[in-house]
Every structure is written in C-alpha cells, then in structure tokens.
Motif scaffolding. Structure first.
Motif, PDB file in Angstrom:
ATOM      1  N   VAL A  78      30.551  35.662  45.591  1.00  0.00           N
ATOM      2  CA  VAL A  78      31.013  34.882  47.332  1.00  0.00           C
ATOM      3  C   VAL A  78      30.359  33.487  48.092  1.00  0.00           C
ATOM      4  O   VAL A  78      29.123  34.052  48.660  1.00  0.00           O
ATOM      5  N   ASN A  79      30.683  32.994  48.265  1.00  0.00           N
ATOM      6  CA  ASN A  79      30.263  31.722  48.940  1.00  0.00           C
ATOM      7  C   ASN A  79      31.400  31.382  50.297  1.00  0.00           C
ATOM      8  O   ASN A  79      33.057  31.335  50.781  1.00  0.00           O
ATOM      9  N   PRO A  80      30.983  32.554  51.991  1.00  0.00           N
ATOM     10  CA  PRO A  80      31.257  32.150  52.982  1.00  0.00           C
ATOM     11  C   PRO A  80      31.754  31.051  53.542  1.00  0.00           C
ATOM     12  O   PRO A  80      32.164  31.233  54.092  1.00  0.00           O
ATOM     13  N   ASN A  81      31.149  29.893  52.979  1.00  0.00           N
ATOM     14  CA  ASN A  81      31.135  29.221  54.237  1.00  0.00           C
ATOM     15  C   ASN A  81      31.838  27.529  53.068  1.00  0.00           C
ATOM     16  O   ASN A  81      32.252  27.056  54.020  1.00  0.00           O
ATOM     17  N   LEU A  82      32.700  27.983  52.042  1.00  0.00           N
ATOM     18  CA  LEU A  82      33.129  26.761  51.612  1.00  0.00           C
ATOM     19  C   LEU A  82      35.530  27.019  52.194  1.00  0.00           C
ATOM     20  O   LEU A  82      35.859  27.944  52.663  1.00  0.00           O
ATOM     21  N   PRO A  83      35.334  26.211  52.517  1.00  0.00           N
ATOM     22  CA  PRO A  83      36.859  25.901  53.331  1.00  0.00           C
ATOM     23  C   PRO A  83      37.743  26.693  52.484  1.00  0.00           C
ATOM     24  O   PRO A  83      37.590  26.744  51.352  1.00  0.00           O
ATOM     25  N   PRO A  84      38.762  27.009  52.671  1.00  0.00           N
ATOM     26  CA  PRO A  84      39.987  27.717  51.814  1.00  0.00           C
ATOM     27  C   PRO A  84      40.599  26.520  50.935  1.00  0.00           C
ATOM     28  O   PRO A  84      40.692  25.659  51.123  1.00  0.00           O
ATOM     29  N   GLN A  85      40.565  26.384  49.821  1.00  0.00           N
ATOM     30  CA  GLN A  85      41.678  26.306  49.278  1.00  0.00           C
ATOM     31  C   GLN A  85      42.576  26.974  47.521  1.00  0.00           C
ATOM     32  O   GLN A  85      42.017  28.296  47.496  1.00  0.00           O
ATOM     33  N   ARG A  86      43.219  26.058  47.210  1.00  0.00           N
ATOM     34  CA  ARG A  86      44.557  26.834  46.463  1.00  0.00           C
ATOM     35  C   ARG A  86      44.501  26.964  45.681  1.00  0.00           C
ATOM     36  O   ARG A  86      42.813  26.151  44.558  1.00  0.00           O
ATOM     37  N   ASP A  87      44.458  28.058  44.240  1.00  0.00           N
ATOM     38  CA  ASP A  87      44.333  28.556  43.126  1.00  0.00           C
ATOM     39  C   ASP A  87      42.891  28.673  43.318  1.00  0.00           C
ATOM     40  O   ASP A  87      42.134  28.422  41.858  1.00  0.00           O
ATOM     41  N   THR A  88      42.303  29.322  44.313  1.00  0.00           N
ATOM     42  CA  THR A  88      40.681  29.732  43.940  1.00  0.00           C
ATOM     43  C   THR A  88      40.587  31.472  44.668  1.00  0.00           C
ATOM     44  O   THR A  88      42.125  31.525  45.272  1.00  0.00           O
ATOM     45  N   ASP A  89      40.595  32.228  43.368  1.00  0.00           N
ATOM     46  CA  ASP A  89      39.962  33.361  44.234  1.00  0.00           C
ATOM     47  C   ASP A  89      39.379  33.631  45.658  1.00  0.00           C
ATOM     48  O   ASP A  89      37.939  32.904  46.092  1.00  0.00           O
ATOM     49  N   VAL A  90      39.580  34.196  46.814  1.00  0.00           N
ATOM     50  CA  VAL A  90      40.030  34.781  48.005  1.00  0.00           C
ATOM     51  C   VAL A  90      38.501  36.268  48.098  1.00  0.00           C
ATOM     52  O   VAL A  90      40.011  37.158  47.681  1.00  0.00           O
ATOM     53  N   ALA A  96      47.270  34.843  61.400  1.00  0.00           N
ATOM     54  CA  ALA A  96      46.658  35.835  62.454  1.00  0.00           C
ATOM     55  C   ALA A  96      46.258  37.125  62.162  1.00  0.00           C
ATOM     56  O   ALA A  96      44.707  37.917  63.145  1.00  0.00           O
ATOM     57  N   ASP A  97      46.617  37.209  61.394  1.00  0.00           N
ATOM     58  CA  ASP A  97      46.313  38.830  60.521  1.00  0.00           C
ATOM     59  C   ASP A  97      45.077  38.997  59.946  1.00  0.00           C
ATOM     60  O   ASP A  97      44.049  39.878  60.135  1.00  0.00           O
ATOM     61  N   TRP A  98      44.604  38.135  59.744  1.00  0.00           N
ATOM     62  CA  TRP A  98      43.743  37.390  58.484  1.00  0.00           C
ATOM     63  C   TRP A  98      42.872  36.653  58.102  1.00  0.00           C
ATOM     64  O   TRP A  98      43.180  35.360  57.950  1.00  0.00           O
ATOM     65  N   PRO A  99      42.217  36.900  59.489  1.00  0.00           N
ATOM     66  CA  PRO A  99      41.512  34.847  59.927  1.00  0.00           C
ATOM     67  C   PRO A  99      40.806  34.466  59.133  1.00  0.00           C
ATOM     68  O   PRO A  99      40.256  33.167  58.983  1.00  0.00           O
ATOM     69  N   VAL A 100      39.833  34.868  58.319  1.00  0.00           N
ATOM     70  CA  VAL A 100      38.745  35.334  58.127  1.00  0.00           C
ATOM     71  C   VAL A 100      38.701  34.795  56.449  1.00  0.00           C
ATOM     72  O   VAL A 100      38.670  35.811  55.787  1.00  0.00           O
ATOM     73  N   CYS A 101      38.049  33.775  56.172  1.00  0.00           N
ATOM     74  CA  CYS A 101      38.644  33.857  54.036  1.00  0.00           C
ATOM     75  C   CYS A 101      37.525  33.509  53.749  1.00  0.00           C
ATOM     76  O   CYS A 101      36.359  32.439  54.183  1.00  0.00           O
ATOM     77  N   HIS A 102      37.049  33.925  53.126  1.00  0.00           N
ATOM     78  CA  HIS A 102      35.451  33.309  52.022  1.00  0.00           C
ATOM     79  C   HIS A 102      36.382  32.967  50.568  1.00  0.00           C
ATOM     80  O   HIS A 102      37.089  33.895  50.056  1.00  0.00           O
ATOM     81  N   ARG A 103      35.358  32.298  50.029  1.00  0.00           N
ATOM     82  CA  ARG A 103      35.665  31.990  48.468  1.00  0.00           C
ATOM     83  C   ARG A 103      34.545  32.887  47.408  1.00  0.00           C
ATOM     84  O   ARG A 103      33.776  33.163  47.788  1.00  0.00           O
ATOM     85  N   VAL A 104      35.183  33.030  46.610  1.00  0.00           N
ATOM     86  CA  VAL A 104      34.918  33.773  45.361  1.00  0.00           C
ATOM     87  C   VAL A 104      34.582  32.620  44.423  1.00  0.00           C
ATOM     88  O   VAL A 104      35.880  31.773  44.379  1.00  0.00           O
ATOM     89  N   VAL A 105      33.241  32.510  44.201  1.00  0.00           N
ATOM     90  CA  VAL A 105      32.834  30.895  43.339  1.00  0.00           C
ATOM     91  C   VAL A 105      32.223  31.503  42.104  1.00  0.00           C
ATOM     92  O   VAL A 105      31.836  30.892  41.028  1.00  0.00           O
ATOM     93  N   GLY A 106      31.848  33.134  41.550  1.00  0.00           N
ATOM     94  CA  GLY A 106      31.599  33.160  40.417  1.00  0.00           C
ATOM     95  C   GLY A 106      31.624  34.987  40.422  1.00  0.00           C
ATOM     96  O   GLY A 106      31.986  35.739  41.248  1.00  0.00           O
ATOM     97  N   LYS A 107      31.264  35.423  38.824  1.00  0.00           N
ATOM     98  CA  LYS A 107      31.449  37.039  39.238  1.00  0.00           C
ATOM     99  C   LYS A 107      30.215  37.081  37.649  1.00  0.00           C
ATOM    100  O   LYS A 107      30.206  36.841  36.884  1.00  0.00           O
ATOM    101  N   TYR A 108      30.059  38.563  38.333  1.00  0.00           N
ATOM    102  CA  TYR A 108      28.378  39.400  37.269  1.00  0.00           C
ATOM    103  C   TYR A 108      30.176  40.604  36.163  1.00  0.00           C
ATOM    104  O   TYR A 108      30.249  40.878  37.075  1.00  0.00           O
ATOM    105  N   ASN A 109      30.351  40.493  35.101  1.00  0.00           N
ATOM    106  CA  ASN A 109      31.058  41.499  34.357  1.00  0.00           C
ATOM    107  C   ASN A 109      30.188  42.575  34.443  1.00  0.00           C
ATOM    108  O   ASN A 109      28.584  42.707  34.059  1.00  0.00           O
ATOM    109  N   SER A 110      30.790  44.360  34.458  1.00  0.00           N
ATOM    110  CA  SER A 110      29.923  45.546  34.828  1.00  0.00           C
ATOM    111  C   SER A 110      30.591  45.144  33.004  1.00  0.00           C
ATOM    112  O   SER A 110      29.211  46.555  32.278  1.00  0.00           O
ATOM    113  N   ARG A 111      30.684  44.845  31.614  1.00  0.00           N
ATOM    114  CA  ARG A 111      30.880  45.287  30.535  1.00  0.00           C
ATOM    115  C   ARG A 111      29.862  44.100  29.832  1.00  0.00           C
ATOM    116  O   ARG A 111      29.848  43.293  30.340  1.00  0.00           O
TER     117      ARG A 111
END
Length: 226
Positions: free
Chosen positions: A155-167, A211-226
């Motif tokens: 998670v990168n908490p500094n990127l602005p909200p962007q369509r078609d991304t995981d957040v 207003a109910d969910w004011p903070v958006c952090h963008r997911v930029v990658g992942k580590y698989n558990s498998r």
C-alpha cells in the motif's frame, strides 16, 4: 514438516516454549495448541500473525513452508524457565523495512486494521522511498481471486485516488496504533460525494459516501501467500 501443525510444533520446540506458554500468549486453551500440532484443527487465519510472532517465524513459512525452518536452540532448558517474549514493536527495525499490519474480519465485508506492526519485511522495490508505505495482510474472500486470505497487499498511502485501481478506504484516519475500520475494494469511479466500488465474491458494485470513508490508500502490488 508438510503440515501447518508440524511446523507449529517444530517452531515451538526450536524456541523452547511449552504449549501452555503459546496458548497463554494467544489467550486460548492449551488443548487448542495440542489440536493444531496434531493437525486435528487449524488456527483461524486471524491468529496466524500473532502465532508467527510468538514462534519467531514468518507468516509465509508458517502457512506455506516458504523459506528456511527455524533452527533449534542447543541450549538446555532450565527447569521452570519461562523465556520472555519480546513484542514486535520493541525489536530493532532493519533499515528501510516494511511494516506489515494485520486485519480482522468485521461486519458487512469490512475489516478492522490494527496499526501495530506484526512483522517488518524487506522493503519491496515498488515502495522504496515511499513515506508511510506498508503491507496489509488480507483476510476474507470478498476480493478473491485477486486477493486471497493470507496474501499481502502493498500500500502506498500518498497516491491520489484513481479509477480502476485497488484501494483501502478508512472510516477514520489511521493512526500510529489502535484499530481502524477499513474496506478493501476495486475503485470503479468517484465524484465529490461518493466512491463507486467493486468486489468479486459475491460480485457486487456499490457506492459509499466519501464523508463516511474519507481516507483512500492505493494498493500498488501484492505478495501471494501461495
């Protein structure tokens, strides 16, 4: 050590802990640890980070045997000796380390994130130099197959909200410690008032007020558990 039960037992013995000590640390009965080690039952996913912490192993090794197993301490245990468990936040943190936070299931597809690191990992390239970057251990099936329980979102908490991304959306601003309610979804759209979100299991597109969910952090990658 082909089963999680055998790995729990190996790591416990390597750290010279009794089943009762492990149980007391987790706030459960000793028989639960006995059943885990005998592969009669398996630990709940929410307990895995804490279990890995007391056994001094990584979540990846405990779940999937990825990496080298812990080595047994050759020192003979003194009768009645109870080793002191050092909390993760008190350990020396490696340079450029990535904090990993755990999430427990909440109601209506929400999760409760505890901003007290359960582990510190080597910083992935995608988050190098990112202020406040972190990893989030995924629980629940709502975003499967993109994210399965045990996967780690980067998670990168500094990127602005962007369509078609995981957040990751937070109900209240995340702090240095304590629990915060969150939802992990696909951001299909946004305007001044609402987020348009998508989940995969069960398939659903829905809206939430910003207003109910004011903070958006963008997911930029992942580590698989498998």
């Amino acid at each position: 050590m082909e089963t999680i039960g055998s790995r729990i037992k190996h790591a416990r013995n390597a750290r010279q802990l009794t089943q009762k000590q492990v149980a007391d640390h987790l706030g459960i009965k000793r028989v639960s640890v006995t059943q885990w080690e005998g592969d009669t039952t398996t630990p709940d996913l929410e307990r895995i980070p804490a279990l890995a912490g007391i056994l001094d192993v990584s979540v990846e090794w405990l779940l999937e045997a990825n990496g080298a197993p812990p080595q047994a301490n050759p020192t003979t245990r003194t009768k009645g000796f109870k080793p002191e468990i050092t909390k993760g936040q008190e350990l020396v943190r490696p340079h450029k380390s990535l904090p990993l936070y755990a999430a427990a299931r909440g109601g209506d597809g929400h999760v409760i994130v505890t901003f007290e690191a359960i582990e510190y990992l080597k910083m992935p390239t995608i988050l190098e130099g990112v202020r406040g970057g972190y990893g989030l251990l995924i629980t629940g099936e709502s975003m499967s197959p993109a994210y399965r329980p045990g996967d780690m979102a980067l998670v990168n908490p500094n990127l602005p909200p962007q369509r078609d991304t995981d957040v990751v959306l937070y109900h209240t601003p995340p702090g240095d410690a304590g629990d915060t309610e969150a939802i992990i979804k696909r951001l299909d759209g946004l305007n001044d008032r609402e987020w348009t979100l998508e989940q995969y299991q069960p398939p659903k597109i829905f809206k939430e007020f910003r207003a109910d969910w004011p903070v958006c952090h963008r997911v930029v990658g992942k580590y698989n558990s498998r």
